[in-house]
Scaffold this motif. Structure first.
Motif, mmCIF file in Angstrom:
data_model
loop_
_atom_site.group_PDB
_atom_site.id
_atom_site.type_symbol
_atom_site.label_atom_id
_atom_site.label_comp_id
_atom_site.label_asym_id
_atom_site.label_seq_id
_atom_site.Cartn_x
_atom_site.Cartn_y
_atom_site.Cartn_z
ATOM 1 N N GLY A 156 -2.433 10.806 -8.870
ATOM 2 C CA GLY A 156 -3.480 11.649 -8.658
ATOM 3 C C GLY A 156 -4.690 11.150 -8.037
ATOM 4 N N THR A 157 -4.975 9.941 -8.305
ATOM 5 C CA THR A 157 -6.100 9.042 -7.408
ATOM 6 C C THR A 157 -5.923 8.939 -6.017
ATOM 7 O OG1 THR A 157 -6.733 8.025 -9.429
ATOM 8 C CG2 THR A 157 -7.438 7.134 -7.308
ATOM 9 N N LEU A 158 -4.570 8.708 -5.501
ATOM 10 C CA LEU A 158 -4.200 8.473 -4.236
ATOM 11 C C LEU A 158 -4.139 9.807 -3.522
ATOM 12 C CD1 LEU A 158 -1.086 5.906 -4.616
ATOM 13 C CD2 LEU A 158 -3.594 5.520 -3.645
ATOM 14 N N ILE A 159 -3.933 10.898 -4.229
ATOM 15 C CA ILE A 159 -3.781 12.171 -3.511
ATOM 16 C C ILE A 159 -5.141 12.716 -3.386
ATOM 17 C CG2 ILE A 159 -3.091 14.487 -4.028
ATOM 18 C CD1 ILE A 159 -0.536 13.466 -5.245
ATOM 19 N N ILE A 285 -15.247 2.229 3.912
ATOM 20 C CA ILE A 285 -15.192 1.607 2.472
ATOM 21 C C ILE A 285 -16.132 2.044 1.685
ATOM 22 C CG2 ILE A 285 -14.846 -0.590 1.449
ATOM 23 C CD1 ILE A 285 -13.451 -1.547 4.199
ATOM 24 N N LEU A 286 -17.481 2.043 2.134
ATOM 25 C CA LEU A 286 -18.421 2.420 1.009
ATOM 26 C C LEU A 286 -18.120 3.828 0.616
ATOM 27 C CD1 LEU A 286 -21.469 0.685 3.001
ATOM 28 C CD2 LEU A 286 -20.390 -0.028 1.179
ATOM 29 N N LEU A 346 -7.379 0.280 -11.347
ATOM 30 C CA LEU A 346 -8.374 1.022 -10.277
ATOM 31 C C LEU A 346 -9.080 -0.171 -9.424
ATOM 32 C CD1 LEU A 346 -9.794 3.298 -9.254
ATOM 33 C CD2 LEU A 346 -11.519 3.088 -11.329
ATOM 34 N N MET A 347 -9.700 -1.259 -9.981
ATOM 35 C CA MET A 347 -10.105 -2.285 -9.228
ATOM 36 C C MET A 347 -9.048 -2.961 -8.194
ATOM 37 S SD MET A 347 -12.571 -4.404 -11.663
ATOM 38 C CE MET A 347 -11.240 -4.961 -12.916
ATOM 39 N N ALA A 348 -7.855 -3.011 -8.715
ATOM 40 C CA ALA A 348 -6.955 -3.653 -7.482
ATOM 41 C C ALA A 348 -6.720 -2.500 -6.574
ATOM 42 C CB ALA A 348 -5.533 -3.867 -8.279
ATOM 43 N N LEU A 349 -6.565 -1.152 -6.991
ATOM 44 C CA LEU A 349 -6.570 -0.039 -5.847
ATOM 45 C C LEU A 349 -7.556 -0.173 -4.763
ATOM 46 C CD1 LEU A 349 -4.745 2.086 -4.954
ATOM 47 C CD2 LEU A 349 -6.057 3.672 -6.408
ATOM 48 N N LEU A 353 -7.426 -0.890 -0.720
ATOM 49 C CA LEU A 353 -7.665 0.057 0.153
ATOM 50 C C LEU A 353 -8.848 -0.726 1.152
ATOM 51 C CD1 LEU A 353 -8.341 3.291 -1.868
ATOM 52 C CD2 LEU A 353 -6.415 2.948 -0.075
ATOM 53 N N PHE A 354 -9.724 -1.530 0.478
ATOM 54 C CA PHE A 354 -10.411 -2.437 1.274
ATOM 55 C C PHE A 354 -10.050 -3.387 2.242
ATOM 56 C CE2 PHE A 354 -12.869 -6.664 1.870
ATOM 57 C CZ PHE A 354 -13.939 -6.300 2.201
ATOM 58 N N THR A 355 -8.640 -3.942 1.858
ATOM 59 C CA THR A 355 -7.812 -4.789 2.815
ATOM 60 C C THR A 355 -7.257 -3.956 3.863
ATOM 61 O OG1 THR A 355 -7.212 -6.271 0.655
ATOM 62 C CG2 THR A 355 -6.044 -6.456 2.881
ATOM 63 N N ILE A 356 -6.798 -2.743 3.657
ATOM 64 C CA ILE A 356 -6.213 -1.826 4.815
ATOM 65 C C ILE A 356 -7.460 -1.474 5.782
ATOM 66 C CG2 ILE A 356 -5.099 0.356 5.079
ATOM 67 C CD1 ILE A 356 -3.750 0.047 2.373
#
Length: 467
Positions: A156-159, A285-286, A346-349, A353-356
């Motif tokens: 759900g978060t990714l969508i 990112i922000l 959530l922090m890992a996600l 996203l920051f790395t991508i």
């Protein structure tokens, strides 16, 4: 009587020249022996002052006041010790360096505590594989950690964040380019609205989407509505950050592009945006970090469910922040462990996203990676070959009609006629053909031509010869 005064010449006392003191540059960084001693001495003195004030002289108490008193005393004593050897500029430099290092250390400690505490409290749920592959549809608060998971919240978060990014990134970057390139009253009005929306509470964005999308249009709660609410929160952050980044692009680059004849849109697309690409990635990112942690808009627009729902247009959907809130409010230890495990995910996600985004953004302007350097080298080689073909000596301009040499300083445009056609006007045309080989004069003729003086005509001689 004549008095003759004899003047005794004064003997000049030689003045010794002062030795020239060489200019020694001040050391900006690094540690010195006196600097280390001053630092530790000031720290010990500040601690002693705080102990005296809080234990003997004044009725002060509290750990926070003790720490602040010790730190302020340390800064003052360190400034005095540094001023014994350095000038005022060096003292200010040393003191501000200590203050900045202290702030950076405190921020790093706070970040480490947050991440470490969350991961430590979620250590019981994270090792289980079902925690990442199952939902909570068939599990309850009393079930062990080997049953149930947060797969429905992760999807759900990714969508939701994908829908929000699809809406926010084009609109945010386009609005930032408009504010940067177009000056006028309307742009100032838009900038004011964007700055006001930055402080918009998230619950207000959720209520707006709930009133318009769900109550007004009659749609049901879904991940699409939650994506709309998250995009409202992300949009002002992305616009402001991207506007600041685009202002940092040197104006000489855009001026050079427009001087070469490029239109405004091509200048923005090929010059401005590539130069600010890394900064624009940071702006995205922000905005993503702001939107991915929202809870109240998702609760109002998407509802809550314990089952997986991959259709964002129909049915309720849950996000990781909302799942964390629902887990940690339960009194059961297993649910609390699931909540902290979901927060760690959530922090890992966010880190992924920051790395991508950093990979897509690339390096800053002027810094090329290995593949970009190879691409630039290939383009340079192609340009060298193209310039070599344009400057081949096989073609030259000469007057084919009269055999006259074309004056190099004559900048008037000359008509170019094909080699088979004849010019229509009286002026000779210029043909682009290969130059005809001319016979070189021998050495004697060149010498005679070089040594023969110019002949001057004398009127008398000419008249005598004619007579």
């Amino acid at each position: 009587m004549t008095v003759v005064e004899e003047l005794v010449p004064e003997t000049a006392v030689p003045v010794e020249a002062l030795p020239e003191v060489p200019d020694v540059p001040r050391r900006i960084g690094g540690l010195t022996r006196s600097g280390v001693l001053s630092l530790f001495g000031a720290a010990a003195s500040g601690l002693c002052v705080a102990v005296l004030l809080f234990g003997e002289l004044a009725p002060f108490s509290g750990p926070l006041g003790f720490t602040l008193t010790a730190y302020v005393s340390f800064l003052g004593i360190y400034a005095v010790l540094t001023g014994l050897e350095e000038n005022g500029q060096a003292v200010r430099d040393r003191v501000m360096t200590i203050v900045l290092w202290t702030a950076a250390t405190l921020l790093f400690i706070a970040l480490t505590l947050v991440v470490g505490f969350t991961a430590w409290r979620g250590r019981e749920a994270l090792p289980h594989g079902n925690f990442f592959t199952q939902d909570m549809q068939a599990s309850g608060p009393l079930d062990p950690l080997t049953h149930g998971g947060i797969a429905h919240a992760m999807l759900g978060t990714l969508i939701m964040i994908t829908i929000a990014l699809v809406i926010t990134v084009p609109l945010g970057l386009a609005c930032a380019v408009y504010l940067n390139q177009i000056q006028g009253r309307f742009s100032r009005f838009v900038r004011t609205i964007v700055e006001a929306m930055t402080a918009l509470p998230s619950i207000v964005a959720g209520l707006m989407v709930y009133a318009v999308w769900i109550l007004g249009l009659g749609m049901q709660k879904s991940g699409l509505a939650a994506g709309f609410a998250i995009s409202v929160m992300m949009l002002p952050i992305v616009i402001r950050a991207a506007d600041v980044v685009l202002r940092l692009v040197p104006g000489t680059l855009t001026e050079a592009s427009e001087a070469l004849g490029a239109p405004r849109w091509r200048t923005v697309w090929h010059v401005v945006l590539p130069t600010a690409r890394s900064g624009l990635a940071t702006a995205v990112i922000l905005g993503t970090a702001r939107g991915i942690g929202e809870t109240s808009p998702v609760l109002l627009t998407a509802g809550f469910t314990a089952a997986k729902n991959l259709d964002p247009s129909a049915g309720p959907m849950v996000s990781l922040p909302l799942a964390v809130f629902n887990f940690v409010k339960s009194p059961e230890p297993t649910m609390i462990a699931r909540g902290f495990g979901a927060a760690a995910v959530l922090m890992a996600l966010v880190l992924v996203l920051f790395t991508i985004a950093r990979i897509i953004g690339g390096r800053g302007p002027g810094h090329l990676n290995r593949r970009q350097a190879k691409r630039a080298a290939r383009a340079s080689r192609r340009d060298v070959e193209r310039f070599a073909e344009l400057h081949t000596p096989g073609l030259s301009l000469f007057d084919a009609g009269q055999g006259k040499q074309v004056d190099a300083q004559d900048t008037r445009p000359l008509p170019v006629v094909p080699s088979g056609a004849e010019p229509q006007d009286a002026e000779p045309a210029v043909r682009l053909t290969k130059p005809r080989p001319e016979a070189e004069p021998d050495a004697e003729s060149r010498t005679a031509t070089r040594e023969e003086p110019p002949s001057e005509s004398i009127p008398g001689e000419n008249s005598g010869e004619n007579a």
